[in-house]
Write an enzyme that holds these catalytic residues in place. Structure first.
Site, mmCIF file in Angstrom:
data_model
loop_
_atom_site.group_PDB
_atom_site.id
_atom_site.type_symbol
_atom_site.label_atom_id
_atom_site.label_comp_id
_atom_site.label_asym_id
_atom_site.label_seq_id
_atom_site.Cartn_x
_atom_site.Cartn_y
_atom_site.Cartn_z
ATOM 1 N N CYS A 57 0.821 -1.222 0.000
ATOM 2 C CA CYS A 57 0.000 0.000 0.000
ATOM 3 C C CYS A 57 0.854 1.272 0.000
ATOM 4 O O CYS A 57 1.639 1.503 0.915
ATOM 5 C CB CYS A 57 -0.896 0.011 1.238
ATOM 6 S SG CYS A 57 -1.776 1.583 1.411
ATOM 7 N N TYR A 187 -6.024 5.422 -8.173
ATOM 8 C CA TYR A 187 -7.151 4.573 -7.753
ATOM 9 C C TYR A 187 -8.386 4.883 -8.588
ATOM 10 O O TYR A 187 -9.140 3.986 -8.959
ATOM 11 C CB TYR A 187 -7.466 4.805 -6.269
ATOM 12 C CG TYR A 187 -6.482 4.118 -5.353
ATOM 13 C CD1 TYR A 187 -6.814 2.919 -4.737
ATOM 14 C CD2 TYR A 187 -5.224 4.655 -5.142
ATOM 15 C CE1 TYR A 187 -5.903 2.278 -3.917
ATOM 16 C CE2 TYR A 187 -4.306 4.030 -4.330
ATOM 17 C CZ TYR A 187 -4.648 2.840 -3.715
ATOM 18 O OH TYR A 187 -3.745 2.209 -2.915
#
Ligand code: GSH
Length: 230
Positions: A57, A187
């Site tokens: 992440c 994203y």
């Protein structure tokens, strides 16, 4: 990827991600602040706080980078998880016992419900846990790095300030652009569910890259003449 609703894990997260094919990051829920003198209600102390993260992440990465840069590896605990069938698994190297408790857990979402038994929302990394109060302090990476930058200097050899007063406005402006167009833009493009939403996010992302490229062709650092959090 699933989420918690009223403290219960559900695999289907339906429309919680926005509409019209666009991906939205929901606002982060846990937003408390640790302070060096404890005036915020949470005092910086060695061994008291723990970061839950994954190696995959990018939001978690910045907190891991700051933990290292600021010399806090012995001050802030680190627990790495991996994607599993209910969000992130924590038992990858054996059973995980939540610091400060006797609770043996499998999934990251269990520390969210230990913190708030009726929590509704996403379960994200990074998450900062307080073993003294047995609750989550904060799960917003931009705020976690600010705490690591300024509040733990008493326990660290690196007192370098990555968010200096004189550059704060400039750092805030560039962070805003990078957050909305690059970090979140990736994203938005990757998770968009129709072509128009994808193209909109893609164009915004590459416009931002052009702008950053232009800036970095004239100066070494994004803000000022020194390394900062930006
Ligand atoms: N605003 C948060 C975003 C963190 C975030 O979205 N992390 C991702 C991993 S890269 C996550 O855990 N996603 C799980 C989900 O949204 O369910 C931060 O910067 O800390």
């Amino acid at each position: 990827m699933g989420m918690l609703v009223e403290g219960h894990w559900i695999d289907e997260d339906g429309n919680s991600r926005g509409s019209g094919g666009k991906f939205d990051h929901l606002p982060t829920y846990f937003r408390d602040f640790i302070s060096s003198d404890g005036s915020s209600g949470l005092k910086a102390e060695p061994g008291r706080y723990h970061i839950y993260a994954t190696k995959t992440c990018p939001w978690a990465h910045r907190t891991l980078l700051f933990r290292h840069l600021k010399g806090l590896t012995k001050v802030i605990g680190l627990h790495l998880g991996e994607s599993g069938n209910e969000g992130y698994r924590l038992d990858i190297n054996g059973p995980h016992v939540v610091p400060g408790t006797d609770e043996q857990i499998t999934y990251l979402h269990e520390i969210y419900t230990l913190s708030n038994s009726s929590y509704t929302g996403r379960v994200t990394v990074p998450t900062l846990w307080d073993e003294k109060e047995k609750r989550i302090v904060n799960n917003e990476s931009s705020e976690i790095i600010r705490m690591f930058n300024s509040e733990f200097n008493e326990y660290s050899e690196n007192h370098y300030d990555y968010y200096p007063n004189e550059l704060r406005n400039e750092i805030d402006d560039i962070n805003e652009l990078i957050y909305s167009k690059v970090n979140n833009g990736v994203y938005q493009a990757g998770f968009s569910s129709n072509q128009a939403a994808y193209e909109e996010a893609f164009d915004a992302l590459f416009d931002a890259f052009e702008m950053l490229e232009d800036r970095l062709s004239k100066q070494r650092y994004l803000c000022g003449e020194r390394i900062t959090e930006a």
